[in-house]
Design an enzyme around this catalytic site. Structure first.
Site, PDB file in Angstrom:
ATOM      1  N   GLU B  95     -15.030   4.501  -7.502  1.00  0.00           N
ATOM      2  CA  GLU B  95     -15.330   5.486  -9.226  1.00  0.00           C
ATOM      3  C   GLU B  95     -15.920   5.273  -9.944  1.00  0.00           C
ATOM      4  OE1 GLU B  95     -12.428   4.003  -7.740  1.00  0.00           O
ATOM      5  OE2 GLU B  95     -12.421   6.016  -5.562  1.00  0.00           O
ATOM      6  N   HIS B 165      -1.404  12.028  -4.410  1.00  0.00           N
ATOM      7  CA  HIS B 165      -2.333  12.807  -3.665  1.00  0.00           C
ATOM      8  C   HIS B 165      -2.048  14.758  -4.259  1.00  0.00           C
ATOM      9  CE1 HIS B 165      -2.909   9.153  -1.837  1.00  0.00           C
ATOM     10  NE2 HIS B 165      -4.219   9.822  -0.736  1.00  0.00           N
TER      11      HIS B 165
HETATM   12  C1  TPP Z   1      -9.387   4.302  -5.793  1.00  0.00           C
HETATM   13  C2  TPP Z   1      -9.269   5.053  -5.273  1.00  0.00           C
HETATM   14  N1  TPP Z   1      -9.734   5.182  -4.475  1.00  0.00           N
HETATM   15  C3  TPP Z   1     -10.414   6.111  -3.425  1.00  0.00           C
HETATM   16  C4  TPP Z   1      -8.685   6.236  -2.579  1.00  0.00           C
HETATM   17  C5  TPP Z   1      -9.116   7.169  -1.617  1.00  0.00           C
HETATM   18  N2  TPP Z   1      -9.051   5.687   0.278  1.00  0.00           N
HETATM   19  C6  TPP Z   1      -7.476   5.499   0.054  1.00  0.00           C
HETATM   20  S1  TPP Z   1      -8.235   4.734   1.388  1.00  0.00           S
HETATM   21  C7  TPP Z   1      -9.388   4.418   1.235  1.00  0.00           C
HETATM   22  C8  TPP Z   1     -10.586   3.242   1.963  1.00  0.00           C
HETATM   23  C9  TPP Z   1      -9.569   1.618   1.846  1.00  0.00           C
HETATM   24  O1  TPP Z   1     -10.799   0.892   2.900  1.00  0.00           O
HETATM   25  P1  TPP Z   1     -10.358  -0.380   2.961  1.00  0.00           P
HETATM   26  O2  TPP Z   1     -10.498  -1.179   1.587  1.00  0.00           O
HETATM   27  O3  TPP Z   1     -10.866  -0.852   3.294  1.00  0.00           O
HETATM   28  O4  TPP Z   1      -9.093  -0.467   3.471  1.00  0.00           O
HETATM   29  P2  TPP Z   1      -8.853  -0.098   5.615  1.00  0.00           P
HETATM   30  O5  TPP Z   1      -8.139   1.666   5.167  1.00  0.00           O
HETATM   31  O6  TPP Z   1      -9.663  -0.407   5.980  1.00  0.00           O
HETATM   32  O7  TPP Z   1      -7.387  -1.492   5.280  1.00  0.00           O
HETATM   33  C10 TPP Z   1     -10.314   5.355   0.519  1.00  0.00           C
HETATM   34  C11 TPP Z   1     -11.452   5.231   0.282  1.00  0.00           C
HETATM   35  C12 TPP Z   1      -7.796   6.187  -3.038  1.00  0.00           C
HETATM   36  N3  TPP Z   1      -6.588   5.344  -2.143  1.00  0.00           N
HETATM   37  N4  TPP Z   1      -8.130   4.988  -4.057  1.00  0.00           N
END
Ligand code: TPP
Ligand code: MG
Lengths: 471, 360
Positions: B95, B165
């Site tokens: 972000e 959320h």
């Molecule tokens: C600071 C923040 N930004 C955005 C999100 C929304 N979000 C939740 S999971 C995710 C993707 C995470 O991907 P990754 O780190 O590759 O983990 P995976 O879900 O593949 O295990 C996002 C963008 C969040 N939870 N926290």
């Protein structure tokens, strides 16, 4: 079988720890020294650090930081810059360091796609292997049933670990219960391995009064003090610097334990990841960073996430020893984590492990991943690359597992889970006083007033509030 | 044009927190609706605004996490296909990177439309918003500005969002001179206000009520239109008490107004729309008429933007006030999953406060 495990998990677990030590260590030592990545990284990093220390010492003694000694000739014709941070050799050749390696970092594996060992060595014994397998299967069944429960509207949210069962279980198996876990959200298997019961999982997902988080967080945000598993936050990557701080404490207390923190490929883009790696290197703390590179961050493919050779190469930039591992190979994960733990604790150093896997499920129950990735890609990983099947082939080929054991395991886990869910669903929610506690150690005046006022409102309008939350 | 459109937003959204299907719309006088308008929900209205923004300005860009495939709330659907991956793109999951990148892009004279996936995840970008975007113009003596930056973020309760959320972080940003904060209440408002934000010459944080993305449906003109910033709107006239709110909370407040009416209390309801810089005149004029004020928002009551409105109105209308200003807001706790209804400023909490303020 998992049932006897569950009953006396700690006994068996401790038993296993001792045995694993015997098998693990001798073999595991060789596993990191024989790793091609380490041969590259170690010699470069180590002398550099040494020079740095020597240089500092001599500066302090002589106070000649910017004196003529700064340009010093070690060998005839070779000029060296005495720079804060260590000697830097001069060169007349203008060459930029390439943005990408000639060859991508290799991926350590022990089992081939068919579950056959590539190198024959004593890895984990029968008992540990079977326990690991049983936990992987339990995790799978848990995912299937909770996912279904969400689909039926019984819980509000869920998220599976499909495709990452080996990372979950094998990494947990290579640790001891004293090692602290700072999880992201796709590692419930670590908690399962540590003895968190299916009932405890269900209680959290239903947010009932037995949930340790008191119903305050969304499903899957587990946390358990007695299992050294810090409570999950939805915010990506924030746990990584926490892990470093906690590891510093372990180091200061001279504990025989390390901190293990998990995150995704997406998480490696956050500032907190970079802060954590850098802090860990500078503070020289026993922390293991386990990146689950599963190819996707919701809909974002890794090509939109970074242009480096994955995550493993970032360790070197921060002075952190690193290894890439086949995340679908439970034995490789086990070995790598075991070796990482040894190094982290005995040498006070952070280790970065990048486990390559694939997020076989949708991101969560809020996601439909067929919108952004081909169905056959998912299918390929789900079938041909499944880590659980691969591990099963291995234990079967050792004669440690049978179809009978399999069906007995599956049916009894399923039964226990269905019971846990039914029970968790019936248990009432935490009472409303839990809204106001734990904001601070002691509720301040504003919260006391708000509680009184809320109770008056509920008395006037009981129909506005859910009947299953006791007042 | 803008002023006639403002009327269309009247009682735009009528829904309640029990997750009944939202009823669409309604204009008191349907003949006022433009012929070209079709009934769409709030995320589609945002989507239309983004289409228009990209269409009408070749230097407009849309980016953020998961934006390429349409975004997790579908607001950016079809944009990448239509305008190409150089103008509509995924960013890495970071972000501070998203906003910092947006500041630089905007500083070059572009329209940088950044998406933060949830308002709850805007905090890693706090420094870029507060110290960078907000001060870019001032610190350079107006040599540089990043006025083309708009940061969109879904905010607020959604029924099952828990801590991360559900948050309504608007007050943090209202404390920052140099940025504007705008929150729409309905599809029509969302489209017109978002276009104004994108084309405004100041960095803006635009919070979208995610509960209404699908639930709020109303007729939205298909053409390009803008609604004025820093202009509040009286969406319901009354004489006994003034209610001020914004975003999704307005529909709850409106229900309370309807119930109060049955008890013979006439409520005036104001949609603030732009929280900073806010339209004090409209609120003040209303309070001068009614002599009473109630403010309601989902964010915790302490330090919420309601406190600022209350203080300002007390300063301006002290002698006219017939009762203390009432604030019906979220509790001073993190947003708790199973206790969501207890936490929220519900219709009956508002109704009670209306009555006790009127009977003070
Ligand atoms: C600071 C923040 N930004 C955005 C999100 C929304 N979000 C939740 S999971 C995710 C993707 C995470 O991907 P990754 O780190 O590759 O983990 P995976 O879900 O593949 O295990 C996002 C963008 C969040 N939870 N926290
Ligand atoms: Mg991922």
């Amino acid at each position: 079988m998992a049932f006897s495990l569950r009953k006396s998990k700690y006994v068996i677990y401790n038993n296993l720890k001792t045995r694993m030590g015997l098998f693990g260590i001798t073999k595991n030592r060789s596993c990191w020294t024989s790793s091609p990545t380490h041969h590259h990284s170690t010699p470069i990093a180590a002398p550099f650090v040494q020079t740095f220390r020597n240089t500092c010492a001599s500066f302090r003694n002589t106070g000649t930081l910017f004196s003529a000694r700064r340009f010093e000739s070690i060998k005839a014709g070779k000029q060296v810059l005495d720079f804060p941070g260590g000697m830097v050799a001069f060169t007349s050749e203008m060459s930029f360091i390439s943005e990408s390696p000639k060859e991508r970092a290799h991926c350590y594996r022990v089992l081939d796609d068919n579950g056959q060992p590539i190198i024959h060595q004593n890895i984990v014994n029968e008992e540990v292997s079977i326990t690991m397998y049983a936990h992987m299967v339990t995790l799978q069944i848990m995912d299937t049933i909770f996912y279904e429960a969400q689909r039926q509207g019984r819980i509000s949210f869920y998220l599976t670990t499909n495709g990452e069962e080996a990372i979950n279980i094998a990494s947990a198996a290579a640790l001891t219960i004293d090692d602290l876990i700072f999880p992201q959200y796709r590692e419930p298997g670590v908690l399962l391995w540590r003895g968190f019961t299916l009932q405890e999982f269900a209680n959290q997902c239903f947010g009932n009064k037995a949930d340790y988080g008191k119903g305050r967080q969304m499903p899957i945000h587990y946390g358990s003090n007695k299992h050294n598993y810090f409570t999950i936050s939805s915010t990506i990557a924030t746990q990584l610097p926490h892990a470093v701080g906690a590891a510093y404490s372990l180091k200061m207390e001279k504990k025989d334990a390390c901190v293990v923190t998990y995150f995704g490929d997406g998480g490696s883009s956050e500032g907190d990841f970079h802060a954590a790696l850098n802090f860990a290197a500078v503070m020289e703390v026993p922390v293991i960073f386990i990146c689950r590179n599963n190819g996707w961050a919701i809909s974002t493919p890794t090509s939109d996430q970074f242009r480096s050779d994955g995550v493993v190469v970032k360790g070197k930039a921060y002075g952190v020893r690193s290894i890439r591992v086949d995340g679908n190979d439970a034995l490789a994960i086990y070995n790598a984590v075991h070796a990482a733990r040894e190094m982290a604790i005995s040498e006070h150093r952070p280790i970065l492990i990048e486990a390559l896997a694939y997020r076989v499920g949708h991101h969560s129950t809020s996601d439909d991943s067929t919108k952004y990735r081909p169905a056959n890609e998912i299918e390929f990983w789900r079938t041909s690359r499944d880590p659980v099947t691969r591990f099963r082939k291995w234990i079967e080929s050792n004669g440690w597992w049978s179809g009978e054991a399999e069906s007995e395991l599956r049916s009894s886990v399923r039964k226990e889970l269905l019971h846990a869910i039914q029970f968790a669903e019936k248990v009432e929610k935490p009472s409303i006083s839990n809204i106001f506690t734990d904001v601070y150690d002691i509720p301040p005046l504003n919260l006391c007033e708000q509680e009184i006022s809320l109770r008056e409102t509920i008395k006037r309008y009981p129909e506005d509030y859910p009947p299953n939350v006791p007042v | 044009m803008a002023s006639s459109l403002r009327r269309y937003g009247r009682r735009a959204v009528s829904m309640c927190r029990t997750r009944k299907p939202a009823f669409s719309t309604s204009c008191d006088d349907t003949s006022l609706l433009p012929q070209s308008g079709t009934s769409i929900n709030l995320f589609s209205a945002i989507n239309q605004a983004l289409h228009i923004a990209l269409e009408t300005d070749s230097r407009a860009y849309v980016f953020g996490e998961d934006v390429s495939f349409g975004g997790v709330f579908r607001c950016t659907t079809g944009l990448a296909d239509r305008f190409g991956k150089h103008r509509v793109f995924n960013t890495p999951l970071c972000e501070q990177g998203i906003v910092g990148f947006g500041v630089g892009l905007a500083a070059m004279g572009n329209r940088a439309i950044a998406e933060i996936q949830f308002a709850d995840y805007i905090y890693p970008a706090f420094d870029q918003i507060v110290n960078e975007a907000a001060k870019f113009r001032y610190r350079s003596g107006n040599q540089f500005n990043c006025g083309g930056l708009t940061i969109r973020a879904p905010y607020g309760a959604v029924g099952h969002g828990g801590h991360y959320h559900s948050q309504s972080p608007e007050a943090f940003f209202c404390h920052v001179p140099g940025i504007k904060v705008v929150i729409p209440r309905s599809p029509q408002q969302a489209k017109g206000l978002l276009l104004s934000c994108i084309r405004d010459s100041n960095p803006i944080v635009f919070f979208e009520p995610k509960w209404l993305y699908r639930l709020a449906v109303e007729e939205v003109p298909e053409h390009d239109y803008m609604l004025p910033l820093s202009e509040a709107e009286v969406i319901r006239e009354g004489s006994d008490i003034t209610l001020v709110g914004w975003g999704a909370q307005l529909s709850i407040m409106e229900e309370a107004c309807l119930d109060a009416e049955k008890d013979g209390i006439s409520c005036e309801l104001i949609d603030l729309k732009t929280l900073i810089p806010w339209d004090k005149e409209t609120v003040e004029a209303s309070v001068r008429k009614t002599g009473r004020l109630l403010i309601s928002h989902e964010a915790p009551v302490t330090g919420g933007f309601g406190a600022e409105i209350s203080a300002s109105i007390v300063e301006r209308c002290f002698l006219r006030l017939e009762a203390p200003v009432a604030r019906i807001c979220g509790l001073d706790t993190p947003f708790p999953l199973v206790f969501e209804t207890f936490y929220l400023p519900t219709k009956n909490k508002i109704l009670d406060a209306i009555k006790s303020t009127v009977n003070y």
